[in-house]
Design an enzyme around this catalytic site. Structure first.
Site, PDB file in Angstrom:
ATOM      1  N   ILE A  71       1.233  -5.160  -5.553  1.00 12.63           N
ATOM      2  CA  ILE A  71       1.281  -4.647  -6.316  1.00 12.63           C
ATOM      3  C   ILE A  71       2.384  -4.934  -6.932  1.00 12.63           C
ATOM      4  CG2 ILE A  71       1.672  -2.156  -7.544  1.00 12.63           C
ATOM      5  CD1 ILE A  71      -1.080  -1.911  -5.461  1.00 12.63           C
ATOM      6  N   TYR A 235      -1.056   8.198   6.695  1.00 11.83           N
ATOM      7  CA  TYR A 235      -0.890   7.816   4.806  1.00 11.83           C
ATOM      8  C   TYR A 235      -1.281   7.955   3.870  1.00 11.83           C
ATOM      9  CZ  TYR A 235      -1.683   4.299   1.700  1.00 11.83           C
ATOM     10  OH  TYR A 235      -1.476   3.168   0.343  1.00 11.83           O
ATOM     11  N   LYS A 239       1.576  10.111   1.587  1.00 11.31           N
ATOM     12  CA  LYS A 239       1.273  10.001  -0.283  1.00 11.31           C
ATOM     13  C   LYS A 239       1.449  11.223  -0.668  1.00 11.31           C
ATOM     14  CE  LYS A 239       1.125   5.360  -0.656  1.00 11.31           C
ATOM     15  NZ  LYS A 239       1.736   4.560  -1.531  1.00 11.31           N
ATOM     16  N   THR A 274      -5.062  -6.453  -1.695  1.00 13.37           N
ATOM     17  CA  THR A 274      -3.690  -6.467  -1.573  1.00 13.37           C
ATOM     18  C   THR A 274      -3.749  -7.083  -0.123  1.00 13.37           C
ATOM     19  OG1 THR A 274      -2.659  -4.461  -0.860  1.00 13.37           O
ATOM     20  CG2 THR A 274      -2.322  -4.916  -3.011  1.00 13.37           C
TER      21      THR A 274
END
Length: 362
Positions: A71, A235, A239, A274
């Site tokens: 990204i 994770y 975020k 990704t």
């Protein structure tokens, strides 16, 4: 092959794999919110503008982190195409050089500058700030930045502490972007035109256990007390912190200056193919990609970058919102992420860490 299958099966029965199952529900929930808004919400959402502000005869400066793949690379390509002078920030000198050459090969008019920065290494971030200011001075550019895109992020399945003893995922995904933003904020405020911070967040925040936002949690030291590293939980928590910070920074800036001179937007790219899951067993990541492709929710990096680019080009008065789904569309993030009390507590903890890191680097 048998070894890979067994590794995938062991992973599938780990506690973190069940957290990842909840992530898929969170993604579906986000798309349902998008659908509901399009049907029932009469308010129009901000649509990105193709007009990039000019600063005298020079192009506006934007800093994009994590540009060597996925990204981040797609975002850098798009913003260079829109007319920004793009400052490429990445950890690998070789990949950074390749990204710069690739953008130049497709856009000969692109104006680019690259810096090697490790977002989990705070001395590296502090050095970058000094190098950026020196470059602006040497190039006789206005000492300001018009856009900062905090895109860099990692997902690790094992604990790897930084030199400061912080969890590397928390350092890269949250403390690093917080530090980068605090250091570049004077340059953003010094811009002669409205400037912006875009933080690339994730739908995974919807299932983050709030826990606390004290030093042990934010640095990730708390997670070392687990028998097995809770990689999915770390994770999603990182975020959530980035999102809480986005809204709190928006509130802090409005208290200082209500003119929206510096705005803040969170951008969620959705589920994108990704190399973020490169540490996962290959059959696990392959299954995830295939599953979301079959339901039409797997995106390419170019598609995933649309939310970031929309956020970057949105009208200057747009701030404190959550972009998702492209086409300038916004939805509401989780209730916990919008808790102002939690956001303020995180802000105070993070500022304490920043002051400590700054004292080390003085």
């Amino acid at each position: 092959m048998i070894k890979d299958v067994m590794e995938a099966l062991r992973f599938a029965w780990s506690p973190s794999s069940w957290d990842m199952f909840l992530w898929s529900i969170g993604l579906f929930s986000s798309y349902l919110k998008l659908l509901r808004a399009s049907i029932f919400d009469s308010k129009s959402t901000p649509i990105s503008s193709s007009i990039v502000p000019k600063i005298g005869s020079s192009r506006p400066i934007c800093v994009v982190t994590g540009v060597t793949s996925g990204i981040g690379k797609a975002t850098a390509f798009a913003l260079a195409e829109k007319g920004y002078h793009v400052v490429l920030v990445g950890r690998s000198p070789q990949l950074l050089s390749e990204t710069l050459k690739e953008i130049k090969s497709k856009n000969k008019d692109a104006q680019l500058k690259s810096f090697v920065v490790d977002m989990s290494c705070f001395s590296s971030i502090f050095n970058f700030k000094d190098s950026l200011e020196q470059w602006l001075s040497d190039a006789e550019l206005h000492p300001s930045v018009q856009l900062l895109v905090n895109n860099a992020g990692i997902m690790a399945i094992s604990s790897r502490p930084t030199n400061e003893g912080y969890d590397r995922v928390m350092a890269t995904n949250y403390i690093g972007p917080f530090t980068m933003t605090k250091l570049l904020l004077p340059l953003l405020e010094n811009s002669s035109v409205p400037s912006r911070v875009v933080n690339v967040v994730s739908f995974t925040h919807r299932y983050a256990s709030i826990g606390k936002v004290d030093k042990d949690y934010v640095t990730g030291k708390h997670f070392t007390t687990y028998n097995q590293y809770p990689h999915a939980h770390v994770y999603e928590y990182s975020k959530l912190c980035l999102l809480l910070f986005s809204y709190e920074l928006h509130r802090q800036l409005r208290l200082k200056d209500d003119s929206h001179h510096v705005s803040v937007i969170a951008a969620d790219p959705g589920f994108v193919k990704t190399n973020l899951m490169r540490e996962y067993p290959k059959y696990v990541s392959a299954f995830a990609f295939l599953s979301f492709k079959l339901v039409g929710l797997l995106q390419t990096p170019d598609e995933g970058a649309r939310s970031s680019v929309d956020a970057a080009l949105a009208p200057s008065e747009t701030s404190g919102v959550y972009y998702f789904g492209g086409k300038g569309r916004t939805i509401k993030s989780s209730k916990a992420s919008r808790d102002p009390k939690l956001g303020k507590q995180l802000w105070e903890t993070s500022c304490g860490l920043f002051d400590q890191l700054q004292s080390y680097n003085d």
